[in-house]
Motif scaffolding. Structure first.
Motif, PDB file in Angstrom:
ATOM      1  N   ILE A   1       9.031  21.604 -25.738  1.00  0.00           N
ATOM      2  CA  ILE A   1       9.935  22.634 -25.209  1.00  0.00           C
ATOM      3  C   ILE A   1      10.367  23.590 -26.316  1.00  0.00           C
ATOM      4  CG2 ILE A   1      12.246  23.063 -24.268  1.00  0.00           C
ATOM      5  CD1 ILE A   1      11.967  20.564 -22.616  1.00  0.00           C
ATOM      6  N   GLY A   2      10.762  23.032 -27.459  1.00  0.00           N
ATOM      7  CA  GLY A   2      11.265  23.854 -28.555  1.00  0.00           C
ATOM      8  C   GLY A   2      10.246  24.840 -29.081  1.00  0.00           C
ATOM      9  N   THR A   3       8.945  24.499 -28.988  1.00  0.00           N
ATOM     10  CA  THR A   3       7.893  25.405 -29.452  1.00  0.00           C
ATOM     11  C   THR A   3       7.491  26.400 -28.375  1.00  0.00           C
ATOM     12  OG1 THR A   3       7.043  23.722 -30.977  1.00  0.00           O
ATOM     13  CG2 THR A   3       5.564  25.527 -30.424  1.00  0.00           C
ATOM     14  N   LEU A   4       7.452  25.949 -27.125  1.00  0.00           N
ATOM     15  CA  LEU A   4       7.089  26.853 -26.025  1.00  0.00           C
ATOM     16  C   LEU A   4       8.064  28.015 -25.895  1.00  0.00           C
ATOM     17  CD1 LEU A   4       5.991  24.275 -23.286  1.00  0.00           C
ATOM     18  CD2 LEU A   4       4.528  25.900 -24.496  1.00  0.00           C
ATOM     19  N   VAL A   5       9.305  27.782 -26.293  1.00  0.00           N
ATOM     20  CA  VAL A   5      10.309  28.855 -26.276  1.00  0.00           C
ATOM     21  C   VAL A   5       9.860  30.025 -27.153  1.00  0.00           C
ATOM     22  CG1 VAL A   5      12.657  29.448 -27.039  1.00  0.00           C
ATOM     23  CG2 VAL A   5      12.270  27.366 -25.728  1.00  0.00           C
ATOM     24  N   PHE A   6       9.069  29.726 -28.200  1.00  0.00           N
ATOM     25  CA  PHE A   6       8.567  30.776 -29.092  1.00  0.00           C
ATOM     26  C   PHE A   6       7.204  31.306 -28.630  1.00  0.00           C
ATOM     27  CE2 PHE A   6      11.421  28.310 -31.822  1.00  0.00           C
ATOM     28  CZ  PHE A   6      12.158  29.312 -32.426  1.00  0.00           C
ATOM     29  N   THR A   7       6.286  30.402 -28.285  1.00  0.00           N
ATOM     30  CA  THR A   7       4.901  30.816 -28.037  1.00  0.00           C
ATOM     31  C   THR A   7       4.736  31.653 -26.769  1.00  0.00           C
ATOM     32  OG1 THR A   7       4.418  28.704 -26.930  1.00  0.00           O
ATOM     33  CG2 THR A   7       3.916  28.870 -29.284  1.00  0.00           C
TER      34      THR A   7
ATOM     35  N   LEU B   1      -1.713  31.541 -31.568  1.00  0.00           N
ATOM     36  CA  LEU B   1      -0.680  31.284 -30.564  1.00  0.00           C
ATOM     37  C   LEU B   1      -1.262  30.637 -29.305  1.00  0.00           C
ATOM     38  CD1 LEU B   1       1.516  34.524 -30.758  1.00  0.00           C
ATOM     39  CD2 LEU B   1       2.244  32.194 -31.304  1.00  0.00           C
ATOM     40  N   VAL B   2      -2.495  31.033 -28.946  1.00  0.00           N
ATOM     41  CA  VAL B   2      -3.156  30.460 -27.771  1.00  0.00           C
ATOM     42  C   VAL B   2      -3.442  28.983 -28.012  1.00  0.00           C
ATOM     43  CG1 VAL B   2      -5.213  30.531 -26.307  1.00  0.00           C
ATOM     44  CG2 VAL B   2      -4.170  32.665 -27.089  1.00  0.00           C
ATOM     45  N   ILE B   3      -3.932  28.670 -29.219  1.00  0.00           N
ATOM     46  CA  ILE B   3      -4.263  27.283 -29.570  1.00  0.00           C
ATOM     47  C   ILE B   3      -3.012  26.410 -29.540  1.00  0.00           C
ATOM     48  CG2 ILE B   3      -5.197  25.792 -31.384  1.00  0.00           C
ATOM     49  CD1 ILE B   3      -6.882  28.177 -32.319  1.00  0.00           C
ATOM     50  N   ILE B   4      -1.947  26.898 -30.166  1.00  0.00           N
ATOM     51  CA  ILE B   4      -0.691  26.143 -30.193  1.00  0.00           C
ATOM     52  C   ILE B   4      -0.130  25.985 -28.782  1.00  0.00           C
ATOM     53  CG2 ILE B   4       1.705  26.149 -31.015  1.00  0.00           C
ATOM     54  CD1 ILE B   4       0.726  27.702 -33.480  1.00  0.00           C
ATOM     55  N   ASN B   5      -0.236  27.049 -27.979  1.00  0.00           N
ATOM     56  CA  ASN B   5       0.337  27.026 -26.633  1.00  0.00           C
ATOM     57  C   ASN B   5      -0.367  26.003 -25.736  1.00  0.00           C
ATOM     58  OD1 ASN B   5       2.401  28.469 -24.957  1.00  0.00           O
ATOM     59  ND2 ASN B   5       0.617  28.819 -23.652  1.00  0.00           N
ATOM     60  N   TYR B   6      -1.693  25.931 -25.834  1.00  0.00           N
ATOM     61  CA  TYR B   6      -2.434  24.919 -25.070  1.00  0.00           C
ATOM     62  C   TYR B   6      -1.908  23.522 -25.392  1.00  0.00           C
ATOM     63  CZ  TYR B   6      -6.401  26.967 -22.525  1.00  0.00           C
ATOM     64  OH  TYR B   6      -7.184  27.599 -21.599  1.00  0.00           O
ATOM     65  N   PHE B   7      -1.774  23.266 -26.680  1.00  0.00           N
ATOM     66  CA  PHE B   7      -1.298  21.971 -27.159  1.00  0.00           C
ATOM     67  C   PHE B   7       0.089  21.662 -26.613  1.00  0.00           C
ATOM     68  CE2 PHE B   7       0.544  19.927 -31.254  1.00  0.00           C
ATOM     69  CZ  PHE B   7       0.599  18.688 -30.643  1.00  0.00           C
ATOM     70  N   MET B   8       0.991  22.631 -26.709  1.00  0.00           N
ATOM     71  CA  MET B   8       2.370  22.397 -26.308  1.00  0.00           C
ATOM     72  C   MET B   8       2.539  22.285 -24.791  1.00  0.00           C
ATOM     73  SD  MET B   8       4.415  21.999 -28.907  1.00  0.00           S
ATOM     74  CE  MET B   8       3.104  20.916 -29.501  1.00  0.00           C
ATOM     75  N   VAL B   9       1.754  23.056 -24.028  1.00  0.00           N
ATOM     76  CA  VAL B   9       1.820  22.946 -22.565  1.00  0.00           C
ATOM     77  C   VAL B   9       1.352  21.562 -22.120  1.00  0.00           C
ATOM     78  CG1 VAL B   9       0.787  23.749 -20.402  1.00  0.00           C
ATOM     79  CG2 VAL B   9       1.610  25.413 -22.079  1.00  0.00           C
ATOM     80  N   MET B  10       0.253  21.080 -22.730  1.00  0.00           N
ATOM     81  CA  MET B  10      -0.252  19.754 -22.380  1.00  0.00           C
ATOM     82  C   MET B  10       0.734  18.662 -22.809  1.00  0.00           C
ATOM     83  SD  MET B  10      -4.323  20.260 -23.214  1.00  0.00           S
ATOM     84  CE  MET B  10      -4.819  18.659 -22.581  1.00  0.00           C
ATOM     85  N   ALA B  11       1.372  18.852 -23.955  1.00  0.00           N
ATOM     86  CA  ALA B  11       2.384  17.889 -24.414  1.00  0.00           C
ATOM     87  C   ALA B  11       3.596  17.908 -23.483  1.00  0.00           C
ATOM     88  CB  ALA B  11       2.812  18.222 -25.841  1.00  0.00           C
TER      89      ALA B  11
END
Length: 272
Positions: A32-38, A163-173
């Motif tokens: 959640i804390g990272t998705l707020v940015f990405t 940002l796309v790479i990080i976002n995929y990771f964080m959405v799945m997490a």
């Protein structure tokens, strides 16, 4: 890179402090804390959220979720300095996977350095203070998964926005952590809410400054600074959590760091 290391170290310390929560709930709040940015940044700069290499991005995200979950789980069994040190064996697995899937060659001296690092792992397990076998298995699974991530990102190359790479990771997490934590949910108090949400902030800052560091200077100068995280974690573990590191544990950590840092130097020299 030092800002990055401090940020990741603080994130690990918060996870260690929050061991009263189930690991799935921690993964959920970390995302959640990272998705707020990405997500706002992807929308602001009109970057396609799904990317172009969807299969590789899904593999990277899946491996990331496994690595993150196993690492956080290992902190329930291991001292933070020991866990971080053992997770840094991931370049060994990355090199082996790259040899098979990317046809990259491993020099004889690199095999020697990898063996040196693994001797460090064996010393920590055999002579270290309270090195739990379950924790060791979890952290090595995390390192193996991280090795997969390195190879997948190498395969993707510069064709995808970070940002796309990080976002995929964080959405799945987010999805995985949210669903898995339903049966284990523990309502946080006000302070715990702040700490849980800080995980994603620390993680994002750490990732951001690490990327900036690698973009601004030669890899052989910057990359070894990443291993300062081990020193910070040992200090935090000893001072904040009262953890004990005997000489055998410190020797094992030293062998791991020596093998992996010198490997960075070898790879840099061979690229010249």
């Amino acid at each position: 890179m030092i800002f990055s290391v401090i940020s990741f170290a603080l994130m690990n310390a918060v996870v260690k402090y929050l061991t009263v929560f189930n690991v799935y709930q921690i993964v959920f709040f970390r995302s959640i804390g990272t998705l707020v940015f990405t997500i706002p940044l992807l929308l602001k700069y009109k970057i396609p959220i799904l990317g172009t290499h969807k299969k590789l991005l899904l593999i990277r995200g899946f491996a990331g979720v496994i690595s993150l979950t196993c690492f956080f789980q290992s902190l329930n069994y291991l001292a933070v300095g020991t866990a971080v040190s053992l997770r840094y064996t991931s370049p060994i697995f990355a090199a082996i996977f790259a040899m098979f899937f990317l046809k990259e060659k491993i020099k004889t001296i690199q095999w020697f350095l990898f063996c040196l690092a693994f001797i460090g792992v064996l010393i920590i397990k055999g002579f270290g203070v309270e090195v739990d076998t379950i924790g060791l298995v979890f952290v090595l699974l995390s390192a193996i998964s991280l090795g997969v991530i390195f190879v997948v990102i190498r395969k993707i190359g510069e064709t995808e926005n970070p940002l796309v790479i990080i976002n995929y990771f964080m959405v799945m997490a987010f999805v995985f952590g949210g669903l898995m934590s339903i049966n284990y949910w523990r309502n946080p108090n006000l302070i715990e809410w702040g700490l849980l949400l800080s995980l994603g902030v620390f993680g994002y800052i750490g990732q951001l400054y690490m990327t900036k560091a690698l973009q601004s200077h030669e890899t052989n100068v910057i990359a070894p600074l990443k291993y300062l995280e081990v020193i910070f974690m040992i200090i935090i573990g000893a001072s904040w959590f009262g953890e004990v590191y005997n000489l055998w544990t410190l020797l094992g950590i030293l062998l791991i760091l020596t093998g992996l840092i010198y490997n960075i130097y070898i790879k840099y020299k061979s690229s010249k």
